[in-house]
Design an enzyme around this catalytic site. Structure first.
Site, PDB file in Angstrom:
ATOM      1  CB  CYS A  16      -0.895   0.014   1.016  1.00 36.11           C
ATOM      2  SG  CYS A  16      -0.623  -0.012   2.694  1.00 36.11           S
ATOM      3  CG  HIS A 117      -4.546   1.026   3.838  1.00 32.63           C
ATOM      4  ND1 HIS A 117      -4.017  -0.023   2.984  1.00 32.63           N
ATOM      5  CD2 HIS A 117      -5.603   1.473   3.083  1.00 32.63           C
ATOM      6  CE1 HIS A 117      -4.377   0.041   1.552  1.00 32.63           C
ATOM      7  NE2 HIS A 117      -5.335   1.319   1.883  1.00 32.63           N
TER       8      HIS A 117
END
Length: 184
Positions: A16, A117
């Site tokens: 990510c 994230h």
């Protein structure tokens, strides 16, 4: 430019951070290999590199993001979320990289776990887009008012953090902050 023309890399492995970098830059610049090279430069003597997953699947930390941006003449400015996003000078900011809590899923099953994230937000042709790699495609946030509301919502999460992506000169002179609040 339509949402179909907005560059959007989708989630793969634990990459990510790479996806957020490429999405905020609106082109594929960084790969797992370039991020791993940055990790090696940041910790050359380490067998277990502290800047990525021990499994080698990604999960890069903020130091990798900052070094990657520096390699492109950009800087990552940590945003003190106790301040109002109204103080941001949006025309001096190239984009945003946020670190937010994210649910862990195995297929269709959502586990009661949360991980961190990285996601990107960027203006493209006058509209701001959520370029989260977990989304199927870019999600139009709207204009400045909608962006500020989106950022407030994201930063309201306890562990959420935000980096402003700016040109190095903008970081040096602090013009990412409105003149009436120039103290970093």
């Amino acid at each position: 430019m339509s949402e179909g023309e907005v560059f959007h890399e989708k989630q793969r492995l634990e990459l990510c951070a790479i996806h957020a970098l490429n999405n905020v830059l609106q082109e594929r610049v960084f790969t797992k290999e370039t991020a791993d090279d940055i990790c090696k430069r940041l910790a050359p003597q380490c067998v277990m590199n502290p800047h990525r997953s021990v499994l080698g699947t990604g999960n890069y930390d903020v130091n990798v993001i900052m070094a990657a941006l520096q390699s492109r003449g950009l800087a990552a400015v940590w945003w003190d979320k106790r301040k109002s996003v109204q103080n941001l000078c949006l025309d001096k900011i190239q984009g945003f990289i946020l670190n937010v809590p994210s649910r862990v899923s195995l297929g269709f099953v959502s586990l009661p776990l949360r991980r961190r994230h990285w996601l990107a937000v960027r203006e493209v042709n006058g509209q701001f887009y959520n370029l989260d790699s977990k989304l199927k495609g870019p999600s139009c946030i709207g204009g400045e008012t909608e962006l500020r509301s989106f950022l407030i919502e994201q930063l309201s999460q306890d562990v959420a953090e935000m980096l402003l992506v700016v040109q190095k000169e903008v970081d040096d002179d602090g013009t990412w902050l409105k003149p009436d609040d120039t103290k970093k």
